[in-house]
Design a protein around this motif. Structure first.
Motif, mmCIF file in Angstrom:
data_model
loop_
_atom_site.group_PDB
_atom_site.id
_atom_site.type_symbol
_atom_site.label_atom_id
_atom_site.label_comp_id
_atom_site.label_asym_id
_atom_site.label_seq_id
_atom_site.Cartn_x
_atom_site.Cartn_y
_atom_site.Cartn_z
ATOM 1 N N PRO A 43 0.843 -1.206 0.000
ATOM 2 C CA PRO A 43 0.000 0.000 0.000
ATOM 3 C C PRO A 43 0.876 1.254 0.000
ATOM 4 O O PRO A 43 1.964 1.259 0.556
ATOM 5 C CB PRO A 43 -0.796 -0.110 1.300
ATOM 6 C CG PRO A 43 -0.728 -1.557 1.678
ATOM 7 C CD PRO A 43 0.574 -2.058 1.156
ATOM 8 N N VAL A 44 0.369 2.309 -0.636
ATOM 9 C CA VAL A 44 1.116 3.566 -0.717
ATOM 10 C C VAL A 44 0.295 4.685 -0.094
ATOM 11 O O VAL A 44 -0.918 4.576 0.055
ATOM 12 C CB VAL A 44 1.467 3.926 -2.175
ATOM 13 C CG1 VAL A 44 2.475 2.956 -2.739
ATOM 14 C CG2 VAL A 44 0.227 3.963 -3.037
ATOM 15 N N GLU A 45 0.984 5.748 0.230
ATOM 16 C CA GLU A 45 0.314 6.895 0.844
ATOM 17 C C GLU A 45 -0.070 7.884 -0.251
ATOM 18 O O GLU A 45 0.732 8.222 -1.111
ATOM 19 C CB GLU A 45 1.283 7.551 1.836
ATOM 20 C CG GLU A 45 0.625 8.522 2.767
ATOM 21 C CD GLU A 45 1.581 9.000 3.836
ATOM 22 O OE1 GLU A 45 2.291 9.986 3.575
ATOM 23 O OE2 GLU A 45 1.624 8.387 4.911
ATOM 24 N N CYS A 46 -1.316 8.327 -0.214
ATOM 25 C CA CYS A 46 -1.780 9.343 -1.169
ATOM 26 C C CYS A 46 -1.041 10.642 -0.867
ATOM 27 O O CYS A 46 -1.006 11.093 0.276
ATOM 28 C CB CYS A 46 -3.291 9.539 -1.038
ATOM 29 S SG CYS A 46 -3.940 10.894 -2.049
ATOM 30 N N THR A 47 -0.467 11.244 -1.883
ATOM 31 C CA THR A 47 0.306 12.471 -1.684
ATOM 32 C C THR A 47 -0.584 13.665 -1.370
ATOM 33 O O THR A 47 -0.095 14.676 -0.872
ATOM 34 C CB THR A 47 1.140 12.790 -2.937
ATOM 35 O OG1 THR A 47 0.266 12.865 -4.073
ATOM 36 C CG2 THR A 47 2.193 11.725 -3.175
ATOM 37 N N LEU A 48 -1.880 13.552 -1.637
ATOM 38 C CA LEU A 48 -2.789 14.672 -1.391
ATOM 39 C C LEU A 48 -3.370 14.645 0.015
ATOM 40 O O LEU A 48 -3.385 15.649 0.713
ATOM 41 C CB LEU A 48 -3.924 14.665 -2.425
ATOM 42 C CG LEU A 48 -3.504 14.778 -3.879
ATOM 43 C CD1 LEU A 48 -4.698 14.595 -4.795
ATOM 44 C CD2 LEU A 48 -2.835 16.112 -4.132
ATOM 45 N N CYS A 49 -3.863 13.458 0.449
ATOM 46 C CA CYS A 49 -4.555 13.383 1.748
ATOM 47 C C CYS A 49 -3.809 12.536 2.775
ATOM 48 O O CYS A 49 -4.276 12.388 3.900
ATOM 49 C CB CYS A 49 -5.968 12.843 1.557
ATOM 50 S SG CYS A 49 -6.034 11.108 1.032
ATOM 51 N N ASN A 50 -2.669 11.937 2.396
ATOM 52 C CA ASN A 50 -1.841 11.108 3.282
ATOM 53 C C ASN A 50 -2.543 9.840 3.762
ATOM 54 O O ASN A 50 -2.111 9.234 4.741
ATOM 55 C CB ASN A 50 -1.341 11.917 4.481
ATOM 56 C CG ASN A 50 -0.459 13.062 4.060
ATOM 57 O OD1 ASN A 50 0.263 12.957 3.074
ATOM 58 N ND2 ASN A 50 -0.522 14.163 4.769
ATOM 59 N N GLU A 51 -3.612 9.422 3.103
ATOM 60 C CA GLU A 51 -4.290 8.170 3.446
ATOM 61 C C GLU A 51 -3.551 7.018 2.756
ATOM 62 O O GLU A 51 -3.076 7.154 1.633
ATOM 63 C CB GLU A 51 -5.741 8.223 2.972
ATOM 64 C CG GLU A 51 -6.551 7.019 3.366
ATOM 65 C CD GLU A 51 -8.000 7.117 2.881
ATOM 66 O OE1 GLU A 51 -8.633 6.049 2.784
ATOM 67 O OE2 GLU A 51 -8.471 8.222 2.590
#
Length: 199
Positions: free
Chosen positions: A60-68
């Protein structure tokens, strides 16, 4: 099983590939010692690169916009359709803002009014589409414009033309203000970076 050249092959029990029968014993020893099957995608991966394969392909990766934290396979869908921080535009003013703030912004923005040049009444932006289909001035202006066209030799309705002129002026004014803001901003940042380099 045999290949196109007539060579007999055997399926390797570890990697499920067709291997020439003369090489099967050597291949199976090498394959079992050095390769493993990825539990997620089923690809054969060198054992020493298994962790790297998982982190680069499946982790899984972290969304660069919302950090989810999002599964890699659905990251593009998340960023395009579901992320609360993705940039969307207001349907009334076309201002770009985060999706999280869109409803509140449109509630305020849609309550702004503009003058309808057909009936000379102020209409809320959120009601402008319905107003255009039921505007009492459209029928009146069409009749009036046909009368004016006959009377003045086809000059048409001045009120509608005036509305178009105002819209064009408003667009030009917005473009001019935006250009000035960009110019002032670039000058400000250039001056700020020059001062920081001197210090």
């Amino acid at each position: 099983m045999s290949t196109a050249t007539g060579e007999i092959t055997i399926v390797c029990s570890h990697c499920d590939r067709d291997i020439p029968s003369a090489n099967i014993d050597l291949h199976q020893v090498h394959c079992a010692r050095n390769l493993e099957k990825c539990k997620i995608c089923g690809d054969m991966i060198p054992k020493r690169h298994a962790d790297e394969h998982f982190s680069n392909t499946h982790a899984p990766v972290e969304c660069t916009l919302c950090n989810e934290t999002i599964d890699r396979e659905v990251l593009a869908v998340h960023k395009g359709e579901k992320c609360p921080q993705r940039i969307v535009t207001c349907e009334f003013c076309e201002f770009p803002l985060p999706a999280l703030d869109l409803a509140e912004h449109q509630e305020v923005c849609g309550n702004r009014t503009e003058l309808c040049y057909q009936c000379n009444s102020y209409v809320r932006l959120r009601e402008s589409y319905n107003h255009e289909t039921r505007c009492p001035g459209i029928v009146h202006n069409n009749v009036e414009s046909s009368r004016n066209g006959r009377a003045t030799g086809g000059e048409g309705n001045g009120r509608r033309r005036n509305g178009n002129e105002v819209s064009q002026r408003r667009i030009l004014f917005t473009i001019a203000i935006t250009g000035i803001a960009v110019l002032l901003g670039s000058l400000f940042f250039q001056r700020k970076s020059a001062v920081s380099q001197v210090e």
